[in-house]
Design a protein around this motif. Structure first.
Motif, PDB file in Angstrom:
ATOM      1  N   LEU A 162      11.348 -49.618  38.176  1.00  0.00           N
ATOM      2  CA  LEU A 162      10.902 -50.435  37.229  1.00  0.00           C
ATOM      3  C   LEU A 162      11.910 -50.593  35.957  1.00  0.00           C
ATOM      4  CD1 LEU A 162       8.633 -52.200  35.383  1.00  0.00           C
ATOM      5  CD2 LEU A 162       7.396 -50.276  35.331  1.00  0.00           C
ATOM      6  N   ALA A 163      11.994 -49.411  35.577  1.00  0.00           N
ATOM      7  CA  ALA A 163      12.853 -49.323  34.277  1.00  0.00           C
ATOM      8  C   ALA A 163      14.335 -49.895  34.443  1.00  0.00           C
ATOM      9  CB  ALA A 163      13.220 -47.662  33.765  1.00  0.00           C
ATOM     10  N   MET A 164      14.946 -49.410  35.702  1.00  0.00           N
ATOM     11  CA  MET A 164      16.235 -50.190  35.959  1.00  0.00           C
ATOM     12  C   MET A 164      16.127 -51.698  35.889  1.00  0.00           C
ATOM     13  SD  MET A 164      18.027 -47.039  38.293  1.00  0.00           S
ATOM     14  CE  MET A 164      16.604 -46.852  39.342  1.00  0.00           C
ATOM     15  N   ALA A 165      15.141 -52.162  36.575  1.00  0.00           N
ATOM     16  CA  ALA A 165      15.023 -53.590  36.684  1.00  0.00           C
ATOM     17  C   ALA A 165      14.909 -54.354  35.328  1.00  0.00           C
ATOM     18  CB  ALA A 165      13.799 -53.911  37.549  1.00  0.00           C
ATOM     19  N   LEU A 166      14.103 -53.552  34.397  1.00  0.00           N
ATOM     20  CA  LEU A 166      14.182 -54.364  32.993  1.00  0.00           C
ATOM     21  C   LEU A 166      15.506 -54.115  32.651  1.00  0.00           C
ATOM     22  CD1 LEU A 166      10.834 -52.568  31.927  1.00  0.00           C
ATOM     23  CD2 LEU A 166      11.030 -55.113  32.375  1.00  0.00           C
ATOM     24  N   VAL A 167      16.273 -53.094  32.409  1.00  0.00           N
ATOM     25  CA  VAL A 167      17.520 -52.962  31.743  1.00  0.00           C
ATOM     26  C   VAL A 167      18.425 -53.735  32.400  1.00  0.00           C
ATOM     27  CG1 VAL A 167      19.273 -51.514  31.281  1.00  0.00           C
ATOM     28  CG2 VAL A 167      16.982 -50.568  30.915  1.00  0.00           C
ATOM     29  N   ALA A 168      18.419 -54.036  33.704  1.00  0.00           N
ATOM     30  CA  ALA A 168      19.507 -54.692  34.257  1.00  0.00           C
ATOM     31  C   ALA A 168      19.418 -56.150  33.868  1.00  0.00           C
ATOM     32  CB  ALA A 168      19.562 -54.434  35.958  1.00  0.00           C
ATOM     33  N   VAL A 169      18.121 -56.743  33.912  1.00  0.00           N
ATOM     34  CA  VAL A 169      17.948 -58.122  33.689  1.00  0.00           C
ATOM     35  C   VAL A 169      18.138 -58.351  32.337  1.00  0.00           C
ATOM     36  CG1 VAL A 169      16.154 -59.974  33.355  1.00  0.00           C
ATOM     37  CG2 VAL A 169      16.358 -58.489  35.529  1.00  0.00           C
ATOM     38  N   GLY A 170      18.144 -57.112  31.328  1.00  0.00           N
ATOM     39  CA  GLY A 170      18.495 -57.207  29.770  1.00  0.00           C
ATOM     40  C   GLY A 170      19.729 -57.658  29.836  1.00  0.00           C
ATOM     41  N   GLY A 171      20.478 -56.523  30.547  1.00  0.00           N
ATOM     42  CA  GLY A 171      21.956 -56.592  30.434  1.00  0.00           C
ATOM     43  C   GLY A 171      22.527 -58.151  30.718  1.00  0.00           C
ATOM     44  N   GLY A 172      21.931 -58.630  31.829  1.00  0.00           N
ATOM     45  CA  GLY A 172      22.473 -59.764  32.302  1.00  0.00           C
ATOM     46  C   GLY A 172      22.118 -60.928  31.213  1.00  0.00           C
ATOM     47  N   ALA A 173      20.999 -60.711  30.322  1.00  0.00           N
ATOM     48  CA  ALA A 173      20.773 -61.819  29.135  1.00  0.00           C
ATOM     49  C   ALA A 173      21.773 -61.664  28.240  1.00  0.00           C
ATOM     50  CB  ALA A 173      19.388 -61.434  28.773  1.00  0.00           C
ATOM     51  N   LEU A 174      22.377 -60.552  27.995  1.00  0.00           N
ATOM     52  CA  LEU A 174      23.444 -60.469  26.907  1.00  0.00           C
ATOM     53  C   LEU A 174      24.842 -60.630  27.371  1.00  0.00           C
ATOM     54  CD1 LEU A 174      22.365 -56.856  25.842  1.00  0.00           C
ATOM     55  CD2 LEU A 174      22.112 -58.887  24.527  1.00  0.00           C
ATOM     56  N   LEU A 175      25.051 -60.496  28.714  1.00  0.00           N
ATOM     57  CA  LEU A 175      26.532 -61.018  29.154  1.00  0.00           C
ATOM     58  C   LEU A 175      26.231 -62.543  29.352  1.00  0.00           C
ATOM     59  CD1 LEU A 175      26.884 -58.187  31.768  1.00  0.00           C
ATOM     60  CD2 LEU A 175      28.166 -58.626  29.675  1.00  0.00           C
ATOM     61  N   LEU A 176      25.251 -63.287  30.015  1.00  0.00           N
ATOM     62  CA  LEU A 176      25.106 -64.430  30.354  1.00  0.00           C
ATOM     63  C   LEU A 176      24.312 -65.350  29.889  1.00  0.00           C
ATOM     64  CD1 LEU A 176      25.566 -63.479  34.260  1.00  0.00           C
ATOM     65  CD2 LEU A 176      27.569 -64.347  32.773  1.00  0.00           C
ATOM     66  N   GLY A 177      23.237 -64.898  29.419  1.00  0.00           N
ATOM     67  CA  GLY A 177      22.282 -65.554  28.820  1.00  0.00           C
ATOM     68  C   GLY A 177      22.425 -66.635  27.966  1.00  0.00           C
ATOM     69  N   GLU A 178      23.359 -66.304  27.026  1.00  0.00           N
ATOM     70  CA  GLU A 178      23.707 -67.348  26.078  1.00  0.00           C
ATOM     71  C   GLU A 178      23.999 -68.821  26.449  1.00  0.00           C
ATOM     72  OE1 GLU A 178      26.950 -65.926  23.336  1.00  0.00           O
ATOM     73  OE2 GLU A 178      28.411 -65.792  25.143  1.00  0.00           O
ATOM     74  N   ASP A 179      24.632 -68.816  27.580  1.00  0.00           N
ATOM     75  CA  ASP A 179      25.122 -69.967  28.321  1.00  0.00           C
ATOM     76  C   ASP A 179      24.087 -70.960  28.425  1.00  0.00           C
ATOM     77  OD1 ASP A 179      27.548 -68.788  28.166  1.00  0.00           O
ATOM     78  OD2 ASP A 179      27.750 -68.571  30.505  1.00  0.00           O
ATOM     79  N   TRP A 180      22.778 -70.497  28.567  1.00  0.00           N
ATOM     80  CA  TRP A 180      21.635 -71.369  29.006  1.00  0.00           C
ATOM     81  C   TRP A 180      20.638 -71.283  28.030  1.00  0.00           C
ATOM     82  CZ3 TRP A 180      20.479 -71.218  34.984  1.00  0.00           C
ATOM     83  CH2 TRP A 180      21.575 -71.726  35.871  1.00  0.00           C
ATOM     84  N   ILE A 181      20.446 -70.011  27.409  1.00  0.00           N
ATOM     85  CA  ILE A 181      19.134 -70.162  26.336  1.00  0.00           C
ATOM     86  C   ILE A 181      19.727 -70.055  24.865  1.00  0.00           C
ATOM     87  CG2 ILE A 181      17.621 -69.457  28.181  1.00  0.00           C
ATOM     88  CD1 ILE A 181      17.901 -66.628  27.229  1.00  0.00           C
ATOM     89  N   GLY A 182      20.951 -70.029  24.824  1.00  0.00           N
ATOM     90  CA  GLY A 182      21.350 -69.676  23.399  1.00  0.00           C
ATOM     91  C   GLY A 182      21.584 -68.112  23.000  1.00  0.00           C
ATOM     92  N   THR A 183      22.389 -67.802  22.061  1.00  0.00           N
ATOM     93  CA  THR A 183      22.730 -66.545  21.818  1.00  0.00           C
ATOM     94  C   THR A 183      21.812 -65.841  20.983  1.00  0.00           C
ATOM     95  OG1 THR A 183      25.044 -67.370  21.099  1.00  0.00           O
ATOM     96  CG2 THR A 183      24.307 -64.930  20.344  1.00  0.00           C
ATOM     97  N   GLY A 184      20.785 -66.474  20.206  1.00  0.00           N
ATOM     98  CA  GLY A 184      19.875 -65.786  19.477  1.00  0.00           C
ATOM     99  C   GLY A 184      18.699 -65.374  20.615  1.00  0.00           C
ATOM    100  N   ALA A 185      18.198 -66.338  21.336  1.00  0.00           N
ATOM    101  CA  ALA A 185      17.345 -66.014  22.412  1.00  0.00           C
ATOM    102  C   ALA A 185      17.965 -64.979  23.508  1.00  0.00           C
ATOM    103  CB  ALA A 185      16.895 -67.185  23.283  1.00  0.00           C
ATOM    104  N   ALA A 186      19.137 -65.213  23.810  1.00  0.00           N
ATOM    105  CA  ALA A 186      19.538 -64.058  24.604  1.00  0.00           C
ATOM    106  C   ALA A 186      19.537 -62.768  24.197  1.00  0.00           C
ATOM    107  CB  ALA A 186      21.071 -64.546  25.173  1.00  0.00           C
ATOM    108  N   VAL A 187      20.035 -62.595  22.601  1.00  0.00           N
ATOM    109  CA  VAL A 187      19.920 -61.274  22.126  1.00  0.00           C
ATOM    110  C   VAL A 187      18.623 -60.698  22.090  1.00  0.00           C
ATOM    111  CG1 VAL A 187      20.506 -60.158  20.095  1.00  0.00           C
ATOM    112  CG2 VAL A 187      22.141 -61.683  21.021  1.00  0.00           C
TER     113      VAL A 187
END
Length: 374
Positions: free
Chosen positions: A103-128
């Motif tokens: 559970l903990a690792m899934a949360l952090v792994a998806v969060g890391g993906g948001a910081l690496l890739l999320g800005e492309d689709w949801i913007g930098t502010g939302a990704a961070v």
């Protein structure tokens, strides 16, 4: 394992309320981890393989992991609301309780993906913002699990010496995943104390997870040498040993990248860079040795009739951490061999993920994977 109805509700109401979630154990978070690591590893893949096309594909996979995480969190909430007896039984089962680390690792792994890739689709502010929330939640849960599950194993579980399993690594590796993901948040904090505190907090989580792993690994290896091969269904869990090896290598390289940006004063910035190479090279060497051993054991089990189980997700996230570890070593050593190693392992990772996802989807829709364990 025998399960009973909740003492405050009649048996028929328990069967009627969210029956599909009754046997939904925390090991399902491994599917989220295995999907998120595809995105995280592919986002920084070196050489000709990387590029805009791969980044777009990885962003789509990250979005899939976010959807999987959201759906699974909702399903697990129903599990705890409607089937508390089963949830307690999972905590008291030494074969299931360690999976709460997922559970903990899934949360952090998806969060890391948001910081690496999320800005492309949801913007930098939302990704961070999303990455920060998932990182904090996952890190807090990971630290709690790293204490609570070993505590339960000592005082409540009844474990025989021959029951040592790589699954025991899951709760103590969770802080290592946070240690590797935390440096991605450092640039988004105010310069000075805030950035330095987070970096050293990640370094502390690296240390506590590494030392706990060094305590646990000898027991696992002794079990293999004295007790023989693991049962067929558990053989894929041998790949879990790659998790702390690859993730710790990833973490030290992330520390070096962050320290080089001026977060810590000299000579600590150079110290992190030296440590990344001096630690990462031998550990990656041992990871490749273990990969060969684990692959040989899996081939042996497959010849003896090993069928698909959720343990096959062990072929994904641990291998993905070796991809990110090799990527970091390629950057800090300048050796092309690590770049090619990262590419080769990424190909293996994608193949394993495709197989595991296909079988899981098929078993989910057929109901076999949600049925009561035999």
């Amino acid at each position: 394992m025998v399960t009973v109805a909740h003492p405050q509700a009649p048996a028929h109401s328990v069967r009627r309320s969210a029956p599909a979630t009754r046997h939904l154990a925390p090991n399902w978070y491994a599917a989220v981890m295995g999907t998120a690591i595809i995105a995280n590893a592919g986002a920084t893949l070196p050489g000709p393989v990387g590029g805009p096309g791969l980044r777009t594909a990885c962003t789509a996979v990250w979005a899939l992991s976010l959807l999987m995480l959201t759906a699974l969190l909702a399903a697990r909430t129903l599990h705890w609301v409607h089937h508390r007896d089963q949830a307690r039984a999972h905590l008291l089962d030494p074969a299931v309780a360690p999976f709460y680390g997922c559970l903990a690792m899934a949360l952090v792994a998806v969060g890391g993906g948001a910081l690496l890739l999320g800005e492309d689709w949801i913007g930098t502010g939302a990704a961070v913002a999303l990455g920060s929330v998932l990182f904090i939640a996952g890190s807090v849960i990971g630290l709690a699990v790293a204490v609570a599950i070993p505590y339960l194993m000592v005082v409540r579980h009844r474990i025989e010496p021959g029951q040592a399993s790589p699954v025991w690594l899951l709760p103590i590796v969770a802080p290592m995943v946070s240690a590797a993901a935390g440096p991605l948040l450092v640039p988004h904090l105010p310069a000075g104390q805030a950035q330095e505190t987070l970096l050293f907090a990640c370094f502390a989580m690296f240390g506590l997870s590494l030392l706990a792993t060094l305590v646990m690994l000898p027991m696992i290896f002794a079990r293999l040498m004295t007790g023989g091969p693991l049962p067929l269904a558990l053989t894929p869990t041998l790949f879990l040993v790659l998790g702390p090896l690859g993730q710790s290598t990833t973490a030290v390289n992330k520390f070096a990248d962050t320290a080089a940006s001026g977060v810590v004063p000299a000579p600590y910035d150079q110290g992190f860079a030296v440590f990344a190479v001096l630690y990462g090279v031998p550990v990656m060497g041992f990871a490749l040795l273990w990969l060969a051993l684990a692959a040989a054991m899996v081939l042996r089990a497959r010849r003896r009739g090993m069928r698909f189980a959720m343990t096959w997700w062990a072929f994904t996230f641990p291998v993905g951490t070796c991809v990110t570890g090799a990527e970091g070593l390629g950057k800090h050593t300048g050796l092309a061999v690590y770049d090619w190693l990262a590419v080769a392992l990424f190909i293996v990772l994608v193949a394993a993920w495709t197989v595991a996802l296909t079988h899981t989807t098929r078993g989910l829709f057929s109901g076999k994977l949600l049925a009561a364990p035999r």
